[in-house]
Design an enzyme around this catalytic site. Sequence first.
Site, short mmCIF file in Angstrom:
data_model
loop_
_atom_site.label_atom_id
_atom_site.label_comp_id
_atom_site.label_asym_id
_atom_site.label_seq_id
_atom_site.Cartn_x
_atom_site.Cartn_y
_atom_site.Cartn_z
N ASP A 13 49.35 42.80 62.58
CA ASP A 13 49.61 41.85 61.49
C ASP A 13 49.88 40.46 62.08
OD1 ASP A 13 50.11 40.90 58.95
OD2 ASP A 13 51.55 42.44 58.42
N CYS A 244 48.55 37.58 56.65
CA CYS A 244 47.26 38.19 56.30
C CYS A 244 46.24 37.08 56.06
CB CYS A 244 47.40 39.06 55.06
SG CYS A 244 45.81 39.71 54.50
N ASN A 253 55.46 38.22 59.51
CA ASN A 253 56.44 39.25 59.12
C ASN A 253 57.82 38.81 59.53
OD1 ASN A 253 53.79 40.67 60.16
ND2 ASN A 253 54.69 42.00 58.64
#
Length: 307
Positions: A13, A244, A253
């Site tokens: 990610d 993303c 994150n």
Amino acid sequence: MKSVRIVEVGLRDGLQNESSNVSVEQRIELFKKLVDAGIKNIEVGAFVSAMWVPQMAQTKEITSLALKELSKSKNGKTVQPSVLVPNEEGMRQAIDSGIKEVAIFAACTESFSRKNINCSIDESFDRFKSVMALAKKNKIKVRGYLSTCFVCPFEGVVDPKKVVAIAQRMNALGVYEISIGDTIGAATVSQIRTLFTQLKKVIPVKKLAGHFHDTRGQALANTLAAYEMGIKTFDSSIGGLGGCPYAPGASGNVATEDVVYMFDGMKVSTGLNLRKLIEVHQWLQPMMNHPLSSKVGRVGLSNPIKC
Ligand code: HMG
Ligand code: MG
């Protein structure tokens, strides 16, 4: 002692949304450093289309080198690396790589599903059937992600009832865990409480995880709110890397160092070594073309909690 499980997603990610060119060698070095800091669950890449996410193009090489590193290491058997797979093609690549855990991902809104994986939600679940069958045959664990569980960048606030229904569909596929994503980092504590209250009524709390992006600085508060509701697994990325590529405006994150600092202070074990994580942050920073967002990482070792 109370404990939580951290799933490190920085190599996937995190790096999927970074413009810095991090080489395979540097990624493997990062993998080794994270494992040395105590990480047991770690996503190393994604078998997705390189046309869609060029940053994940070397996942095959990275997976093979990561598995080789683990086979050499004393504690290698205790580490579970995984990769993201969107469809059967990705799953076949995962099987060839020898990895024993994958993660599938679906959206809770049609617009995000189309933008991210070029199909409807129903079509994505159809694709997962063959992925799950191959997983069973090859004894591969499957984790499930749900995106846009709170706010969608295209459709706005998402109705928790819709998320619960999709989570039940994901659960019925046979995934061992469902990670609930605040994809664009827009959720607030009250949304976390509302959604997890509903989810817990239909899915065992042990099967739920939190995946919170920190775009608006809410991720740590959301992590604590979810923890207080019984959630014990959280995804985070070293330094707070990432986002993303198909979620406009989303940043990384919640940072692994920040999560560990918070839980250390609460005397909740993460199994991770904060001092080593901060060293990883400092090692990683020069490779990135922007300051890493982790606050604990930036302050460094002068923090008051004993590492
Ligand atoms: P598509 O273009 O619709 O695919 O993409 P297709 O089936 O029409 O095939 C087109 C070409 O792609 C074909 O090749 C296929 O072989 C190839 P060609 O014949 O033209 O040479 N192809 C693949 N290549 C490599 N790996 C594959 C694969 N599948 C087909 N698995 C597809 C559909 C799903 C592949 C594409 O949309 C895609 O790769 N999307 C991934 C997007 C992505 O990775 N997003 C970020 C991860 S999700 C996320 O970050 C959210 C999360 O963190 C939770 C949260 O925060 O909410 C998990
Ligand atoms: Mg994410």
